[in-house]
Design a protein around this motif. Structure first.
Motif, PDB file in Angstrom:
ATOM      1  N   TYR A 116       0.821  -1.207   0.000  1.00  0.00           N
ATOM      2  CA  TYR A 116       0.000   0.000   0.000  1.00  0.00           C
ATOM      3  C   TYR A 116       0.856   1.258   0.000  1.00  0.00           C
ATOM      4  CZ  TYR A 116      -3.572   3.394   1.352  1.00  0.00           C
ATOM      5  OH  TYR A 116      -4.409   4.484   1.388  1.00  0.00           O
ATOM      6  N   ALA A 117       2.009   1.215   0.681  1.00  0.00           N
ATOM      7  CA  ALA A 117       2.877   2.399   0.742  1.00  0.00           C
ATOM      8  C   ALA A 117       3.417   2.752  -0.639  1.00  0.00           C
ATOM      9  CB  ALA A 117       4.015   2.159   1.724  1.00  0.00           C
ATOM     10  N   LEU A 118       3.866   1.740  -1.395  1.00  0.00           N
ATOM     11  CA  LEU A 118       4.378   2.006  -2.737  1.00  0.00           C
ATOM     12  C   LEU A 118       3.271   2.518  -3.655  1.00  0.00           C
ATOM     13  CD1 LEU A 118       6.809  -1.004  -3.424  1.00  0.00           C
ATOM     14  CD2 LEU A 118       7.399   1.347  -2.833  1.00  0.00           C
ATOM     15  N   TYR A 119       2.067   2.012  -3.461  1.00  0.00           N
ATOM     16  CA  TYR A 119       0.939   2.459  -4.302  1.00  0.00           C
ATOM     17  C   TYR A 119       0.507   3.879  -3.921  1.00  0.00           C
ATOM     18  CZ  TYR A 119      -3.819   2.968  -6.000  1.00  0.00           C
ATOM     19  OH  TYR A 119      -4.957   3.457  -6.603  1.00  0.00           O
ATOM     20  N   LYS A 120       0.358   4.128  -2.632  1.00  0.00           N
ATOM     21  CA  LYS A 120      -0.137   5.434  -2.181  1.00  0.00           C
ATOM     22  C   LYS A 120       0.884   6.538  -2.402  1.00  0.00           C
ATOM     23  CE  LYS A 120      -1.832   7.904   1.905  1.00  0.00           C
ATOM     24  NZ  LYS A 120      -2.123   7.812   3.361  1.00  0.00           N
ATOM     25  N   ASN A 121       2.148   6.287  -2.055  1.00  0.00           N
ATOM     26  CA  ASN A 121       3.166   7.334  -2.109  1.00  0.00           C
ATOM     27  C   ASN A 121       3.811   7.493  -3.490  1.00  0.00           C
ATOM     28  OD1 ASN A 121       2.767   7.769   0.684  1.00  0.00           O
ATOM     29  ND2 ASN A 121       4.290   6.212   1.204  1.00  0.00           N
ATOM     30  N   LEU A 122       3.933   6.399  -4.210  1.00  0.00           N
ATOM     31  CA  LEU A 122       4.649   6.453  -5.486  1.00  0.00           C
ATOM     32  C   LEU A 122       3.765   6.129  -6.687  1.00  0.00           C
ATOM     33  CD1 LEU A 122       7.952   4.612  -4.418  1.00  0.00           C
ATOM     34  CD2 LEU A 122       7.418   7.053  -4.267  1.00  0.00           C
ATOM     35  N   PHE A 172      12.750   6.916  -8.035  1.00  0.00           N
ATOM     36  CA  PHE A 172      12.378   7.283  -6.663  1.00  0.00           C
ATOM     37  C   PHE A 172      13.559   6.984  -5.742  1.00  0.00           C
ATOM     38  CE2 PHE A 172       8.549   5.609  -8.809  1.00  0.00           C
ATOM     39  CZ  PHE A 172       7.805   6.794  -8.854  1.00  0.00           C
TER      40      PHE A 172
END
Length: 471
Positions: free
Chosen positions: A410-416, A468
């Motif tokens: 979820y972090a990679l999807y939400k932030n990047l 990134f």
């Protein structure tokens, strides 16, 4: 008086005869019995006491014919590259170019009378010019036909205008440990050098990810031998000398060669398709030993344990299941994963192989049609990644990378914004060509992988390139 002397003489003669008879008939048997009894009491292990009748040239192998044939088929490869150093003030004032020619050398093997030559990819890597010197000292410019980095094989071509001596491929699957072999090449620029040894082991992997399956030999191989021939006593090509493991950079007792069956398949693919066609079985798991067998909760200590089956793969369609133990593929016994991967390296997509498996204590024979490499996936940072089909690479103008087919991070999807359709092209500045490169990173960092990701380069689903930085 005469009678007394006669009596004494007869008595002495009788005594001598009696003593001789005792020594000859009785005492020797007693000694033999004593020795036999003593020998038996000291023998704890089966022992052969057969005397070796003779040593010498009668049983010595004759390498002269094999060597004579091989040296004419092995060539010297010279690789010229141009390096560009920063321009110095001295270069500027002297009017000199900052370009410097660097020359590397190695070996190659002629495999056809019309001048096709097989060598190692690392011998010709980065070349601007390639020249070939034959055993008769004739020199030709070479054309690079194609390479395969994974197997470290390259194919060259020269136009000699005449039929050339060439090496005949042998069957490396039939090579036996202990068999005599010759290594032929140009170590340290010493042309036409022949060394002898034996096959020390088969299916050796030096990568740590079971992507290699070398023949190991104790024939002396040094820098410059790379790309040269490993031949049997009949002069048949059974391997391409490729690597040594050494702290000094020189031979320390063993070396490694790409088996001829793999090398032949690679060059045939390059000639027919322009690239290597990899047939994929579609199973994941591990080789069995007493320790892994305990963790897998099985009794077998040899073979390949299937812990997972790739969806839509040939193994999946054939009915291979988790918990199966692969004991043999066609006529090749499987004791470790490199036995399996090495044999599969000689196969193409849609080839059919017979798997002999153990399931619930009974043996089964299951034919499997091999799949294309594009179906291979790997888990990485809670994402599922897959190799990109060559057709997609061409249509999308992508030369390398792995596709994201599922993202549960979820972090990679939400932030990047990384999601299905993205292509990961670089990690920490290292080019990612396929899922094998992801496997190497996972092996390198282990459980600390996520902490060691500093930079991630991707191509978005809209075709934009982004990088990134992780702090």
């Amino acid at each position: 008086m005469k009678k007394i002397l006669t009596l004494i003489l007869v008595s002495a003669l009788g005594g001598i005869m009696t003593l001789s008879a005792y020594k000859y008939f009785l005492e020797e048997d007693d000694i033999g019995a004593t020795l036999a009894k003593s020998d038996s009491s000291l023998s704890y292990f089966p022992t052969s006491n057969t005397a070796v009748s003779s040593y010498g040239t009668l049983y010595a192998p004759d390498f002269t014919e094999a060597a004579e044939n091989a040296v004419h088929a092995v060539v010297h490869v010279k690789n010229t590259t141009i390096s560009r150093a920063p321009m110095t003030m001295q270069d500027l004032f002297m009017g000199r170019s900052s370009e410097r020619a660097q020359v590397g050398t190695g070996s190659g093997v002629i495999i056809s009378p019309d001048g096709y030559i097989i060598t190692n990819n690392h011998v010709i890597n980065g070349s601007q010019q390639l020249s070939i010197t034959l055993n008769d000292n004739k020199i030709y410019e070479a054309e690079l036909i194609g390479t395969d980095e994974k197997t470290d094989i390259a194919l060259l071509k020269i136009d000699a205008g005449e039929a050339l001596p060439f090496a005949t491929f042998g069957n490396s699957d039939q090579v036996k440990v202990g068999e005599w072999v010759l290594a032929v090449g140009n170590p340290f620029n010493l042309t036409s050098t022949v060394t002898a040894g034996i096959i020390s082991a088969k299916s050796r992997d030096l990568s740590g990810i079971n992507s290699q399956s070398f023949l190991q030999t104790d024939a002396a191989v040094n820098p410059g031998n790379s790309g040269g021939a490993l031949v049997n006593t009949r002069g048949e090509l059974i391997g391409i000398n490729t690597a040594i493991t050494s702290q000094t950079g020189s031979y320390i007792g063993y070396s490694f060669a790409v088996p001829s069956n793999i090398a032949r398949k690679v060059v045939e693919d390059i000639m027919e398709f322009g690239n290597v066609q990899n047939g994929i079985l579609g199973v994941r798991g591990g080789e069995l030993n007493s320790k892994s067998a305990e963790s897998f909760e099985v009794s077998a200590t040899q073979g390949f344990y299937v812990s997972d089956v790739e969806e839509r793969s040939g193994a999946d369609k054939a009915g291979i299941k988790k918990g199966d133990i692969i004991k043999k593929i066609d006529n090749i016994s499987i004791s470790k994963f490199s036995d399996l991967s090495g044999y599969l390296s000689t196969k193409r997509p849609n080839d059919v192989v017979d798997l002999y498996i153990i399931r619930n204590g009974s043996e089964k024979k299951i034919p499997v049609t091999l799949s294309k490499s594009e179906i291979m996936t790997i888990e990485f940072l809670d994402m599922q990644l897959r190799n990109i089909p060559n057709e997609v690479k061409k249509s999308s103008n992508i030369t390398y990378g792995v596709a994201v087919i599922k993202n549960e991070n979820y972090a990679l999807y939400k932030n990047l914004g990384i999601n299905t359709g993205y292509v990961i092209t670089e990690i920490n500045g290292e080019v990612i060509k396929n899922v094998d490169d992801i496997m190497k990173l996972k092996l390198k960092y282990g459980d600390d992988l996520e902490k060691n990701i500093k930079k991630l380069s991707v191509i978005t689903s809209s075709g934009q390139k982004e990088s990134f930085i992780f702090r």
